[in-house]
Design an enzyme around this catalytic site. Sequence first.
Site, PDB file in Angstrom:
ATOM      1  CD  GLU A   1      -0.859  -0.234   3.795  1.00 45.60           C
ATOM      2  OE1 GLU A   1      -1.032  -1.452   3.990  1.00 45.60           O
ATOM      3  OE2 GLU A   1      -1.256   0.643   4.567  1.00 45.60           O
TER       4      GLU A   1
ATOM      5  CE  LYS B   1       7.091   5.327   5.506  1.00 47.71           C
ATOM      6  NZ  LYS B   1       7.106   6.745   5.840  1.00 47.71           N
TER       7      LYS B   1
ATOM      8  CG  ASP C   1       5.482  12.720   3.141  1.00 44.64           C
ATOM      9  OD1 ASP C   1       5.811  12.474   4.326  1.00 44.64           O
ATOM     10  OD2 ASP C   1       6.183  13.382   2.361  1.00 44.64           O
TER      11      ASP C   1
ATOM     12  CE1 TYR D   1      -0.424   3.589   9.441  1.00 48.93           C
ATOM     13  CE2 TYR D   1      -1.129   5.199   7.807  1.00 48.93           C
ATOM     14  CZ  TYR D   1      -0.359   4.862   8.907  1.00 48.93           C
ATOM     15  OH  TYR D   1       0.454   5.790   9.472  1.00 48.93           O
TER      16      TYR D   1
ATOM     17  CE  LYS E   1      10.793   6.956   2.740  1.00 48.31           C
ATOM     18  NZ  LYS E   1      11.463   7.379   3.952  1.00 48.31           N
TER      19      LYS E   1
ATOM     20  CB  CYS F   1      43.368  13.192  15.655  1.00 49.49           C
ATOM     21  SG  CYS F   1      41.997  14.069  16.401  1.00 49.49           S
TER      22      CYS F   1
ATOM     23  CB  CYS G   1      44.211  15.569  20.070  1.00 40.57           C
ATOM     24  SG  CYS G   1      44.282  13.846  19.513  1.00 40.57           S
TER      25      CYS G   1
ATOM     26  CB  CYS H   1      41.525  10.295  17.024  1.00 42.41           C
ATOM     27  SG  CYS H   1      42.456  10.971  18.377  1.00 42.41           S
TER      28      CYS H   1
ATOM     29  CB  CYS I   1      41.319  13.138  21.440  1.00 42.08           C
ATOM     30  SG  CYS I   1      40.625  13.965  20.002  1.00 42.08           S
TER      31      CYS I   1
END
Length: 722
Positions: free
Chosen positions: A127, A129, A131, A237, A325, A427, A430, A445, A451
């Site tokens: 069915e 979907k 919105d 539904y 979707k 990183c 750090c 890192c 850090c």
Amino acid sequence: MPKLETPVETLTQEDAAAELKRLADELAAHDRRYHGEDAPTVSDAEYDALKLRNAQIEALFPELIREDSPSRRVGSAPSTAFAQVQHSVPMLSLDNVFSDEDVADFVGSVRRFLSLAPDAGLVFTAEPKIDGLSMSLRYERRKLVTAATRGDGATGENVTANIRTIGEIPQQLPPDAPDIVEVRGEVYMRRDDFLDLQKRMAESGQTFANPRNSAAGSLRQKNTEVTKSRPLKFFAYAWGEASEPLGATQYEVVQRFRDWGFPVNDRMVRCVSLEEMLTQYRAIEADRAELPYDIDGVVYKVDSLALQERLGFRSRSPRWATAHKFPAEKATTVLTAIDIQVGRTGALTPVARLEPVTVGGVVVVNATLHNEDYIRGIGTTRPEGHDIRVGDTVIIQRAGDVIPQILDILPEKRPAGSVPYVFPAECPACGSHAVREEGEAVRRCTGGLICPAQAVERVRHFVSRNAFDIEGLGEKQIEFFFNNDKPALRISTPADIFTLRRRQEGLPATLEGSLEKLEKIEGFGAVSVKKLFDAIDARRQVAFSRFLFALGIRHIGETNAKRLARHFLSFDALKKAAEAAKIPEGKGDPGNAEWQEIVGVNGIGGIVAEALVDFFAEEHNREAVDALLKEVTPTDEEPIAAVSSPVAGKTVVFTGSLEKMSRDEAKAMAERLGAKVAGSVSKKTDLVVAGPGAGSKLKQATELGIEVISEDQWFERVGREA
Ligand code: IVH
């Protein structure tokens, strides 16, 4: 008026966070004055400028989007909050899938879970979907008594008065409806009605972005007359609580809803094969533009309610349904820079900065680049080269609320002289070495607690709402306390939070001492300091699962923390198991009993277990936890009192091959009935369910004198048919 002159691109993360907070507060105040008091203090143009700036900053710093962000508030927020409604049956969401293969996987997983023979039939409904926004309508003695929004799934907002203005929702059900029934579905607005409404509202200067926002905004009005004037519609539904079974199949129940007077979607069909499901998906997609309302995919549901019941739920979504979707919208733009962000777990994430471009009605200025392989082209549609470079024209995609992604580049548009991007080995926060473990896509890192990117994040996570929930320790305060050079004001680890008061109270009454006094520091003051200390002290006892979640262990989010807490019941028991557990070294190595116990917890797999064991194997982590345990007591988890089930509280082991249900289903069923499922037999085992081929576990059980039953006897025992 806010300073709008600082260009958004030059904001630091810190400035951006502060400004988003200010904008949220300011816009909320304007909303209140506009809607609640009918006394706006800014022009519409000024208001729009604030909203636009908020959106621009959020687009650059999606990680900073606030819970109370003005962009999340739909339409005109009501001036007074609606009363809360506790859903008697949680309102869940759906998993999303995007490809035909994903749908095949979904069907396969349902079949596997149910142990269906390859030739056994399985019917799904398909069915559209819708919105809109989901709604739960509660009828008692066939009268509409409460209408509630989904909210967080457990608690929603009471919008009964507003729902009563929607003509097509029945106020009264016919005599064949049960005494209690909650009909669930989607409130939405048709596209043509939305456009008309836009025209009507244009004069007031206050319009909605799309039909969904319009529906939500129209429903959440304090004044029901306003809602009444808005063309809201409804499709039924699904359902929540019902005092008697509503039917045997999804399809049948929805037809009953139609007979009771609810609008139901006429595009719902039954499908007997994957092919039929996909055909239906394509048919609905082809008609998408012609449908009078917005849809964003197709929902598939197992038709048989008996099977739905067996399939049950994961934490947030049913196993028996999924949303397929429609593809995301795409656009092209230029990649202007690649920045590296360091996350809470030390992961280095590349972020693409883009020339602004509109995708599906939203201005996008950055996109995720996932990791270094993605930039190099591995795992993208261009596995051989076509590394993503600064200056490239890129194709970006945005799907729903997902962070936009870079899909591909247009090689012909590459500027001359561009160079491949080199991913940093240090990183950026750090300077520590950033390493990539074998088999891992992410570079991390190694700075751990030193850090700043991680340590501040760790403290932030620790005090966050679903963890320790300490009010008064917001972003600004954490930044202030973190690595403060005054010993009485320093918070570098979670335990430091709980020693703060003592350190403050121990300050000498000298000039030096007074310089470290919190209440003397700008932005604090005696009242807020007392409040902060009280808030901290109030958390010296904290639920085990929150405590565990707060530690920020990789892969241990709220759900897994709850799973572990429910199984181990005390933090101490978990810690002992994690410290004693031996991670298997390779194939064929089962690990030891503690390891088996951890991986035997429902929903906890090897990866989570390994992260947990690794965490406790690190000395600095054990130190941090021990220091914390001196200050804080995690309260034991109450065993779940299952509804008078004959196996509640029992520890059950399934062994051998099961013939009527899969291992996952057996586990889920036992846990639903309040039993604990273990992976190995020990003195603590109460019951062993043994199928054909059971070996060492059965032997052990017999030796230990533990009750052993067959799969059929299990069904008899729990009062269910196989
Ligand atoms: S069934 C237990 N069916 O999608 C599952 N949901 O992503 C109940 N939605 O919150 C949902 N159309 O608001 C279902 N035909 C449909 C739907 C639908 C839209 C929404 C619903 C839900 C969300 C989940």
